[in-house]
Design an enzyme around this catalytic site. Structure first.
Site, PDB file in Angstrom:
ATOM      1  N   ASP A 126     -49.316 -70.009 -58.039  1.00 27.21           N
ATOM      2  CA  ASP A 126     -48.617 -70.271 -59.519  1.00 27.21           C
ATOM      3  C   ASP A 126     -49.360 -69.554 -60.513  1.00 27.21           C
ATOM      4  O   ASP A 126     -50.560 -68.961 -59.990  1.00 27.21           O
ATOM      5  CB  ASP A 126     -48.584 -71.965 -59.778  1.00 27.21           C
ATOM      6  CG  ASP A 126     -47.788 -72.040 -60.934  1.00 27.21           C
ATOM      7  OD1 ASP A 126     -46.975 -71.354 -61.488  1.00 27.21           O
ATOM      8  OD2 ASP A 126     -48.020 -73.185 -61.521  1.00 27.21           O
ATOM      9  N   SER A 127     -49.022 -69.538 -61.748  1.00 23.00           N
ATOM     10  CA  SER A 127     -49.758 -69.005 -62.772  1.00 23.00           C
ATOM     11  C   SER A 127     -50.749 -69.665 -63.161  1.00 23.00           C
ATOM     12  O   SER A 127     -51.845 -69.331 -63.475  1.00 23.00           O
ATOM     13  CB  SER A 127     -48.710 -68.440 -63.996  1.00 23.00           C
ATOM     14  OG  SER A 127     -48.178 -69.892 -64.301  1.00 23.00           O
ATOM     15  N   GLY A 185     -43.885 -67.485 -68.197  1.00 23.53           N
ATOM     16  CA  GLY A 185     -42.601 -67.795 -68.720  1.00 23.53           C
ATOM     17  C   GLY A 185     -41.854 -66.828 -69.577  1.00 23.53           C
ATOM     18  O   GLY A 185     -40.923 -66.318 -69.483  1.00 23.53           O
ATOM     19  N   CYS A 218     -43.729 -71.962 -58.212  1.00 24.94           N
ATOM     20  CA  CYS A 218     -43.603 -71.271 -59.756  1.00 24.94           C
ATOM     21  C   CYS A 218     -42.124 -71.148 -59.906  1.00 24.94           C
ATOM     22  O   CYS A 218     -41.683 -69.763 -58.913  1.00 24.94           O
ATOM     23  CB  CYS A 218     -44.498 -70.428 -60.053  1.00 24.94           C
ATOM     24  SG  CYS A 218     -44.108 -69.489 -61.719  1.00 24.94           S
ATOM     25  N   ASN A 219     -41.236 -71.593 -60.585  1.00 19.69           N
ATOM     26  CA  ASN A 219     -40.122 -71.098 -60.670  1.00 19.69           C
ATOM     27  C   ASN A 219     -39.836 -69.903 -61.312  1.00 19.69           C
ATOM     28  O   ASN A 219     -38.893 -69.069 -60.948  1.00 19.69           O
ATOM     29  CB  ASN A 219     -39.135 -72.346 -61.620  1.00 19.69           C
ATOM     30  CG  ASN A 219     -38.851 -73.549 -60.751  1.00 19.69           C
ATOM     31  OD1 ASN A 219     -37.939 -73.970 -60.496  1.00 19.69           O
ATOM     32  ND2 ASN A 219     -40.262 -74.284 -60.842  1.00 19.69           N
ATOM     33  N   THR A 220     -40.411 -69.524 -62.325  1.00 20.38           N
ATOM     34  CA  THR A 220     -40.673 -68.261 -62.870  1.00 20.38           C
ATOM     35  C   THR A 220     -40.795 -67.125 -62.022  1.00 20.38           C
ATOM     36  O   THR A 220     -40.041 -66.200 -61.934  1.00 20.38           O
ATOM     37  CB  THR A 220     -41.708 -68.237 -64.194  1.00 20.38           C
ATOM     38  OG1 THR A 220     -41.422 -69.611 -64.944  1.00 20.38           O
ATOM     39  CG2 THR A 220     -41.179 -67.042 -65.323  1.00 20.38           C
ATOM     40  N   CYS A 245     -39.582 -76.322 -63.532  1.00 26.72           N
ATOM     41  CA  CYS A 245     -40.924 -75.611 -63.998  1.00 26.72           C
ATOM     42  C   CYS A 245     -42.159 -76.442 -63.078  1.00 26.72           C
ATOM     43  O   CYS A 245     -41.866 -77.853 -63.580  1.00 26.72           O
ATOM     44  CB  CYS A 245     -41.173 -75.575 -65.385  1.00 26.72           C
ATOM     45  SG  CYS A 245     -43.010 -74.923 -65.729  1.00 26.72           S
ATOM     46  N   THR A 246     -42.982 -76.015 -62.335  1.00 28.02           N
ATOM     47  CA  THR A 246     -43.633 -77.027 -61.547  1.00 28.02           C
ATOM     48  C   THR A 246     -44.834 -77.550 -62.437  1.00 28.02           C
ATOM     49  O   THR A 246     -45.210 -78.576 -62.245  1.00 28.02           O
ATOM     50  CB  THR A 246     -44.595 -76.195 -60.413  1.00 28.02           C
ATOM     51  OG1 THR A 246     -44.940 -74.851 -60.819  1.00 28.02           O
ATOM     52  CG2 THR A 246     -43.535 -75.690 -59.390  1.00 28.02           C
TER      53      THR A 246
HETATM   54  N1  DGL Z   1     -45.379 -72.787 -63.359  1.00 27.30           N
HETATM   55  C1  DGL Z   1     -44.488 -71.854 -63.861  1.00 27.30           C
HETATM   56  C2  DGL Z   1     -43.043 -72.326 -63.705  1.00 27.30           C
HETATM   57  O1  DGL Z   1     -42.879 -73.118 -62.691  1.00 27.30           O
HETATM   58  C3  DGL Z   1     -44.568 -71.732 -65.265  1.00 27.30           C
HETATM   59  C4  DGL Z   1     -45.651 -71.556 -66.253  1.00 27.30           C
HETATM   60  C5  DGL Z   1     -45.917 -70.218 -66.890  1.00 27.30           C
HETATM   61  O2  DGL Z   1     -45.272 -69.936 -67.858  1.00 27.30           O
HETATM   62  O3  DGL Z   1     -46.575 -69.399 -66.391  1.00 27.30           O
HETATM   63  O4  DGL Z   1     -42.181 -71.751 -63.813  1.00 27.30           O
END
Ligand code: DGL
Length: 271
Positions: free
Chosen positions: A13-14, A46, A76-78, A189-190
């Site tokens: 993830d980020s 994001g 991470c969804n993004t 978003c996680t």
């Molecule tokens: N954890 C990331 C997600 O699920 C987003 C966080 C970010 O903006 O880096 O989208």
């Protein structure tokens, strides 16, 4: 050289939100080592351009494959929206699991919703990936997306102690969707898993909160089982935490407090 079953599962993830998915994987598969990667140097993903995030994903997947992980979870969804296809291309025979399909599958399997809300980053919501995935699955009902950068800014760095502020931001985040009459809310978003309890407080009980993390863990388990790549029962599992610059000081404490995860080693890395 170790055989495939002994290799770790790679998760990235980020920032820290992907630990929610890690926690579900650790519960479902307690015999597996996990290599978690957090790209703090490039956080947040994001608001960034899709191509740029795809570049981050490529580098992380290159790194994880060089560590010989046996599967890759984009927690991470993004990053899933921007880089799932690229990640699969790079990973070759290593299975890659993203966030969007498991979230959509959870809704489809329950089959009882008519209006679904999704909260996430600007990158995820503006991509319309959730809407498109529902359409691909012939789901003809309504999907409403809403970007909530302020709430996830707090959650992504593990700053979850200011309850009053989180409560206010959570209301601001979900109210526009509640006004549209949603009956399910996908945590797209996680980072939102860290504030799930607050979201439960501000969302009426008629609206189900869908956290895809468990379905992601189930999918990983299925992929490993079907390849006969599961770790050996009784093996002592470890969680290695790799990261680029910018590690929040209380990462170990946060992992324990928010997700009951014990980090065995923290490894700064430059990729
Ligand atoms: N954890 C990331 C997600 O699920 C987003 C966080 C970010 O903006 O880096 O989208």
């Amino acid at each position: 050289m170790l055989g495939r079953p002994e290799k770790p599962i790679g998760v990235f993830d980020s920032g820290l939100g992907g630990l929610a998915v890690t926690s579900e994987i650790a519960q479902k598969m307690p015999d597996e080592d996990i290599l978690y990667f957090a790209d703090f140097a490039n956080l947040p993903f994001g608001p960034k351009q899709r191509e740029q995030v795809e570049g981050f994903v490529s580098r992380i997947v290159d790194f994880l494959t060089s560590r010989e992980v046996k599967t890759i979870v984009i927690a991470c969804n993004t990053a899933t929206v921007a880089g799932l296809d690229k990640a699969k291309e790079i990973a070759g025979e290593i299975p890659v699991v993203g966030m969007i399909n498991p979230a959509v599958n959870t809704v489809l399997n329950r089959g009882c919703y008519s209006r679904v809300g999704v909260i996430g980053t600007a990158g995820t919501i503006n991509s319309s990936s959730y809407e498109e995935t529902f359409v691909k699955n012939n789901w003809k009902k309504t999907v409403h997306g809403h970007a909530c950068p302020n709430l996830l800014r707090l959650a992504e760095k593990g700053e979850i102690d200011d309850k009053e502020r989180i409560n206010r931001l959570a209301r601001e985040c979900v109210n526009p969707l509640l006004e549209k009459g949603i009956d399910a809310l996908i945590l797209g978003c996680t980072d939102f898993s860290c504030v799930k309890d607050t979201l439960k407080e501000v969302v009426p009980s008629r609206v189900d909160i869908i956290d895809p993390a468990r379905e992601v863990a189930r999918t990983v388990n299925e992929k490993l089982k079907s390849r006969d790549w599961m770790g050996k029962e009784g093996d002592e599992s470890q969680l290695f935490f790799y990261h680029t610059n910018g590690l929040p000081g209380e990462t170990r404490e946060f992992a324990k407090k928010a997700f009951n995860l014990t980090i065995d080693a923290i490894v700064p890395t430059d990729i």
